[in-house]
Enzyme design. Sequence first.
Site, short mmCIF file in Angstrom:
data_model
loop_
_atom_site.label_atom_id
_atom_site.label_comp_id
_atom_site.label_asym_id
_atom_site.label_seq_id
_atom_site.Cartn_x
_atom_site.Cartn_y
_atom_site.Cartn_z
N MET A 77 0.86 -1.20 0.00
CA MET A 77 0.00 0.00 0.00
C MET A 77 0.89 1.25 0.00
O MET A 77 0.43 2.34 0.38
CB MET A 77 -0.94 -0.02 1.21
CG MET A 77 -1.92 -1.19 1.15
SD MET A 77 -3.44 -0.95 2.08
CE MET A 77 -2.82 -0.65 3.71
N HIS A 91 9.57 -3.36 3.16
CA HIS A 91 9.13 -3.60 1.77
C HIS A 91 10.32 -3.88 0.86
O HIS A 91 10.25 -4.72 -0.04
CB HIS A 91 8.40 -2.37 1.22
CG HIS A 91 7.13 -2.02 1.93
ND1 HIS A 91 7.00 -0.90 2.72
CD2 HIS A 91 5.93 -2.65 1.95
CE1 HIS A 91 5.77 -0.85 3.20
NE2 HIS A 91 5.10 -1.90 2.75
N GLU A 97 6.00 -11.28 7.24
CA GLU A 97 5.36 -11.98 8.35
C GLU A 97 4.84 -11.02 9.42
O GLU A 97 4.20 -11.45 10.36
CB GLU A 97 6.36 -12.95 9.00
CG GLU A 97 6.59 -14.20 8.19
CD GLU A 97 7.49 -15.20 8.90
OE1 GLU A 97 8.14 -14.83 9.90
OE2 GLU A 97 7.56 -16.35 8.42
O1 PAF Z 1 -0.01 -5.67 3.56
C1 PAF Z 1 -0.45 -4.78 2.81
O2 PAF Z 1 0.21 -3.78 2.52
C2 PAF Z 1 -1.86 -4.92 2.25
O3 PAF Z 1 -2.72 -5.50 3.18
C3 PAF Z 1 -1.90 -5.66 0.91
C4 PAF Z 1 -1.42 -7.10 1.05
C5 PAF Z 1 -1.05 -4.93 -0.11
C6 PAF Z 1 -3.34 -5.71 0.38
O4 PAF Z 1 -3.87 -4.43 0.22
#
Ligand code: PAF
Length: 281
Positions: free
Chosen positions: A30, A37, A148
């Site tokens: 998101m 990330h 996780e």
């Molecule tokens: O973990 C996230 O950032 C969100 O829940 C995802 C998996 C991108 C779904 O919108």
Amino acid sequence: MQTLRDLPALRAAVDALRSDGRPIALVPTMGALHDGHMALVEEARRHGRHVVVSIFVNPRQFGPNEDLDAYPRREAKDAQMLQAAGADILWMPSVDVMYPAGFATNISVSGISEGLDGAARPGHFDGVATVVTKLFNQVRPDVAIFGEKDYQQLAVIRRFVADLDLPIEIIGLPTQRAEDGLALSSRNAYLTDEDRKKALALPRALGEAKRQIERGDPVDGALARAIAMLSAHGFGPIDYVTLCDAATLEPMHRLDRPARLLGAAKIGTTRLIDNIAVDPA
Ligand code: PAF
């Protein structure tokens, strides 16, 4: 890196990548990207995979009183980070592309999505399962990679991928933490300096409860002490601190199989979640 916002362009770009026979990895996000990330992107690049990263702040997974409007959005910086990390495609659909007029489908996973965050945030996992299913169908990756830190989310995704026979390998990566132990999260951006210090009580309370349970202390007492520690450090309300089966997330009161200790609580106005493995051996 190509930044794409409409589905025909995405399909064409993914087909072009796929033509050399190397697998496609998807990292759904998101946005408001952080080192957690970037570790997912690094994993995606392993074994010569092509990398597609999606950024979509999914309205369907936010409750009516949650932080959808305030959720951090940093498109330009995110794109720079992904370009530098070697992503091939940044997929950034609008809400209208993801949910066109008339959209009426909901993916709902029973059992595993009902307790914990599913109970604290009704509808949240339906929103996650629906958008992740759509992302999988849009990108058609060979592999998808999740952290996780959102342990229940990962379990819900594994469940519907198995149930729906989706030909996608799901990889879960260990939580990335700041040097002092706080789990990295886009929502950490909301923390005041004072709350950032208090927030450390969450990983510490879980770590302490893990030690107690692994040395044989009764589970319920260890959980009660973790909850008391969070309250003493200013957390509240505390949604849960609980020990669950590592695969099914069924609550456990004795450590007789691999388990996960999960916690969710608010510090100031920010709701934080965290979890760690608890090993019966
Ligand atoms: O973990 C996230 O950032 C969100 O829940 C995802 C998996 C991108 C779904 O919108």
